[in-house]
Design an enzyme around this catalytic site. Structure first.
Site, short mmCIF file in Angstrom:
data_model
loop_
_atom_site.label_atom_id
_atom_site.label_comp_id
_atom_site.label_asym_id
_atom_site.label_seq_id
_atom_site.Cartn_x
_atom_site.Cartn_y
_atom_site.Cartn_z
N ARG A 163 13.12 0.18 23.40
CA ARG A 163 13.17 -1.01 22.08
C ARG A 163 13.66 -2.45 21.90
NH1 ARG A 163 9.40 2.47 21.82
NH2 ARG A 163 8.98 4.04 19.37
N SER A 208 9.81 4.21 12.48
CA SER A 208 11.00 4.92 13.11
C SER A 208 12.18 4.09 12.28
CB SER A 208 11.59 4.99 14.32
OG SER A 208 10.57 5.59 14.73
N GLU A 246 16.53 0.51 14.46
CA GLU A 246 15.25 -0.31 15.26
C GLU A 246 14.56 -1.50 14.45
OE1 GLU A 246 12.02 1.96 17.19
OE2 GLU A 246 11.55 0.31 15.55
P1 FAD Z 1 6.72 -7.80 12.73
O1 FAD Z 1 7.27 -7.26 11.83
O2 FAD Z 1 6.07 -8.46 11.48
O3 FAD Z 1 8.20 -8.47 13.13
C1 FAD Z 1 8.91 -7.72 14.04
C2 FAD Z 1 10.20 -8.67 14.57
O4 FAD Z 1 9.75 -9.45 15.29
C3 FAD Z 1 10.43 -10.26 13.74
O5 FAD Z 1 12.05 -10.56 14.27
C4 FAD Z 1 10.09 -10.86 13.98
O6 FAD Z 1 10.46 -12.49 13.28
C5 FAD Z 1 9.70 -11.35 15.38
N1 FAD Z 1 8.34 -11.60 15.49
C6 FAD Z 1 6.89 -10.52 15.36
N2 FAD Z 1 5.71 -12.15 15.96
C7 FAD Z 1 6.84 -12.57 16.22
C8 FAD Z 1 5.78 -13.50 17.28
N3 FAD Z 1 4.29 -14.08 17.48
N4 FAD Z 1 7.03 -14.36 17.97
C9 FAD Z 1 8.08 -14.41 17.37
N5 FAD Z 1 9.09 -13.51 17.19
C10 FAD Z 1 8.08 -12.33 16.46
N6 FAD Z 1 6.96 0.82 16.95
C11 FAD Z 1 6.89 1.61 18.22
O7 FAD Z 1 7.17 0.83 18.95
N7 FAD Z 1 6.59 2.81 18.44
C12 FAD Z 1 5.43 2.48 17.41
O8 FAD Z 1 5.31 4.33 17.01
C13 FAD Z 1 5.67 2.91 16.11
N8 FAD Z 1 5.62 3.53 15.15
C14 FAD Z 1 5.10 2.65 13.35
C15 FAD Z 1 4.32 3.82 12.87
C16 FAD Z 1 4.46 2.96 11.58
C17 FAD Z 1 3.98 3.41 10.38
C18 FAD Z 1 5.07 2.08 10.97
C19 FAD Z 1 4.61 0.86 9.19
C20 FAD Z 1 5.68 0.84 12.63
C21 FAD Z 1 5.69 1.64 13.43
N9 FAD Z 1 6.36 0.93 14.54
C22 FAD Z 1 6.03 0.91 16.06
C23 FAD Z 1 7.40 -0.24 14.28
C24 FAD Z 1 6.43 -1.63 14.18
O9 FAD Z 1 4.20 -1.40 14.01
C25 FAD Z 1 6.11 -2.43 15.77
O10 FAD Z 1 7.17 -2.92 16.38
C26 FAD Z 1 5.08 -4.13 16.21
O11 FAD Z 1 5.48 -3.92 16.97
C27 FAD Z 1 5.68 -4.71 14.86
O12 FAD Z 1 4.57 -5.14 15.00
P2 FAD Z 1 4.63 -6.39 13.14
O13 FAD Z 1 3.36 -8.22 14.12
O14 FAD Z 1 4.70 -5.95 12.11
O15 FAD Z 1 6.55 -7.60 13.72
N1 EPU Z 2 12.11 15.97 15.11
C1 EPU Z 2 13.10 16.81 14.27
N2 EPU Z 2 12.87 16.12 13.09
C2 EPU Z 2 12.07 15.20 12.39
C3 EPU Z 2 11.93 14.38 13.62
C4 EPU Z 2 11.47 14.77 14.47
O1 EPU Z 2 14.03 17.35 14.59
O2 EPU Z 2 11.83 15.08 11.15
C5 EPU Z 2 12.45 16.07 16.77
C6 EPU Z 2 11.59 16.80 17.09
O3 EPU Z 2 12.30 18.11 18.25
C7 EPU Z 2 10.24 16.26 18.09
C8 EPU Z 2 11.06 15.31 18.25
O4 EPU Z 2 12.27 14.88 17.42
O5 EPU Z 2 10.12 17.49 18.84
C9 EPU Z 2 10.72 14.07 18.55
O6 EPU Z 2 9.91 13.55 17.59
P1 EPU Z 2 8.39 12.46 17.70
O7 EPU Z 2 7.63 12.89 18.34
O8 EPU Z 2 8.08 12.53 16.55
O9 EPU Z 2 9.62 11.67 18.16
P2 EPU Z 2 10.49 10.81 17.60
O10 EPU Z 2 11.84 10.43 18.84
O11 EPU Z 2 10.40 11.03 16.01
C10 EPU Z 2 9.71 8.44 19.30
C11 EPU Z 2 9.42 7.21 18.58
C12 EPU Z 2 8.19 6.44 17.99
C13 EPU Z 2 6.80 7.03 18.53
C14 EPU Z 2 6.78 8.44 18.88
C15 EPU Z 2 5.95 9.05 19.93
C16 EPU Z 2 11.52 6.19 18.71
C17 EPU Z 2 12.92 5.27 17.54
N3 EPU Z 2 10.50 6.70 17.77
O12 EPU Z 2 9.54 9.13 17.43
O13 EPU Z 2 7.86 5.43 17.41
O14 EPU Z 2 5.54 7.37 17.68
O15 EPU Z 2 8.01 8.94 19.99
O16 EPU Z 2 5.97 8.48 20.80
O17 EPU Z 2 11.87 6.42 19.69
C18 EPU Z 2 8.79 3.43 16.06
O18 EPU Z 2 9.41 2.85 16.71
O19 EPU Z 2 8.70 3.16 14.62
C19 EPU Z 2 8.00 4.93 16.48
C20 EPU Z 2 7.75 5.40 14.88
#
Ligand code: FAD
Ligand code: EPU
Length: 337
Positions: free
Chosen positions: A163, A237, A333
């Site tokens: 991240r 997250s 994050e």
């Molecule tokens: P924004 O929120 O618009 O911007 C994020 C940051 O990047 C800001 O600081 C912004 O200024 C900067 N930025 C954006 N675009 C540019 C650009 N072109 N040039 C320079 N700076 C820029 N993330 C994960 O890694 N894994 C996941 O599994 C994951 N699951 C998610 C699930 C949900 C339901 C939600 C709501 C979010 C999740 N995220 C996850 C977080 C998010 O989706 C990612 O970080 C995504 O890449 C953000 O994209 P965005 O375009 O919305 O960025």
């Molecule tokens: N867990 C709990 N309680 C909860 C949630 C999770 O105990 O309420 C424990 C469980 O043991 C579970 C483990 O956490 O097995 C992992 O949970 P999960 O698979 O849901 O993944 P996560 O670690 O919570 C991370 C990323 C997600 C990504 C998933 C799948 C980070 C900060 N988050 O979540 O990314 O989608 O793994 O790879 O690394 C994001 O960055 O926004 C994001 C959603």
């Protein structure tokens, strides 16, 4: 010159649905737009906006928000086994992943259904289900805000980590990502090492998965765990999973022998922050119109019209509580503005 709006509401431009305003708002499709906008707004602070899915606004933004609308997909190199695709930073991430799968280009399927745009994908080296974009990233072009020049960053120059990238650290606020080039495969390497994928494939009765099967499995898992921002405001997250030393793990194990721990190397262990937050009793807690999600303790949510500060203060209380209970300091994050 793109139209510049004043005193503009950002409620529909962040997935937390926080109702704040910015002083100015505009969008850009190329570096010529940026030259024009920035020459008029050189004294204003800038916020580059993609899909707003990794942001928490805690106050009005007293500067100019630049919404990235750089579009387009272009094949720039191809042979029998690999293909390099240049994508506009304003393209929707999940639609791009679906386009790759439709064309049978492999590598991004584990990253299906992540909200946001392509341009933000390198910002925090998005990752899920055993893959991070650094695994398939070739290079990107970014606009240098100070010089107005376009510069190329390869994988090494991006300094990717969990991240993390150079754009979140020492080059924060200095570049605007315009295009990203991904190196995808035609001979697929199917990645099912993240446990939940295998279990989901079994449920789907799939034995020899294609990249589309992997994508569908990931989509099913994500839909069962994560709240849809169209229904409940959230930014995924809220915290990173902490990486800690063995002695910290051992001391928690004395009290909680079943704590889930992922060994990175002998010295470093990743603990799910969701487990820490749930174990500390926060999962599902609701305060008026915001709280901790009931299915995923790592996700803070806005149920209706919460203020960004409410959610920020909740995150501070969680950090303090986890520190006092486990001696681990959680790191946010989400980008707090
Ligand atoms: P924004 O929120 O618009 O911007 C994020 C940051 O990047 C800001 O600081 C912004 O200024 C900067 N930025 C954006 N675009 C540019 C650009 N072109 N040039 C320079 N700076 C820029 N993330 C994960 O890694 N894994 C996941 O599994 C994951 N699951 C998610 C699930 C949900 C339901 C939600 C709501 C979010 C999740 N995220 C996850 C977080 C998010 O989706 C990612 O970080 C995504 O890449 C953000 O994209 P965005 O375009 O919305 O960025
Ligand atoms: N867990 C709990 N309680 C909860 C949630 C999770 O105990 O309420 C424990 C469980 O043991 C579970 C483990 O956490 O097995 C992992 O949970 P999960 O698979 O849901 O993944 P996560 O670690 O919570 C991370 C990323 C997600 C990504 C998933 C799948 C980070 C900060 N988050 O979540 O990314 O989608 O793994 O790879 O690394 C994001 O960055 O926004 C994001 C959603």
């Amino acid at each position: 010159m793109p139209e510049i709006k004043s005193n503009f509401s950002l409620k529909n431009f962040n997935t937390f649905s926080i109702d704040v305003k910015c002083k100015f708002f505009t969008s850009f499709t190329c570096s010529i737009d940026l030259n024009q906008i920035l020459s008029k707004h050189s004294n204003d602070s800038l916020l580059i906006l993609g899909g707003g899915s990794n942001l928490l606004f805690t106050k009005d933004f007293e500067g100019i928000v630049l919404k990235n609308e750089v579009l387009g997909k272009e094949i720039i190199e191809e042979d029998d086994s690999i293909i390099l695709i240049k994508v506009g930073a304003g393209e929707n991430w999940h639609e791009f992943v679906m386009w790759c799968i439709d064309n049978n280009y492999g590598g991004l399927e584990n990253l299906s259904l992540i909200p946001g745009n392509v341009g933000a994908s390198p910002m925090q080296n998005i990752g899920a289900y055993g893959v991070e974009i650094q695994d398939v990233f070739a290079h990107l072009t970014a606009y240098n805000i100070e010089t107005g020049e376009l510069e190329v960053f390869d994988n090494k120059a991006c300094e990717f980590g969990y991240r993390e990238s150079v754009f979140k650290r020492k080059l924060k606020g200095k570049y605007i990502i315009m295009h990203v080039v991904y190196r995808l495969s035609k001979n697929h390497v199917i990645k099912t090492k993240y446990g939940a994928i295998n279990a989901e494939l079994q449920k789907m009765k799939v034995k020899d998965p294609s990249i589309r099967d992997i994508s569908n499995a990931v989509i099913n898992i994500r839909r069962s765990k994560l709240p849809d921002p169209n229904e409940i405001g959230n930014a995924g997250s809220f915290f990173k999973n902490p990486v800690v030393r063995k002695d910290i793990v051992d001391s928690i194990k004395n009290k909680y022998p079943d704590i889930p721990v992922y060994e990175l190397d002998n010295q470093a262990f990743k603990i799910p922050a969701g487990w820490l937050i749930e174990t500390a009793g926060w999962k599902g807690k609701t305060f008026d119109n915001y709280g901790v999600h009931k299915n995923q303790a790592l996700v803070l949510v806005n149920y209706s019209d919460a203020k960004g500060n409410n959610i920020y203060d909740l995150s501070s209380k969680i950090i303090a509580d986890i520190q006092s209970k486990f001696e681990i300091v959680l790191e946010r994050e989400v980008n707090v503005i």
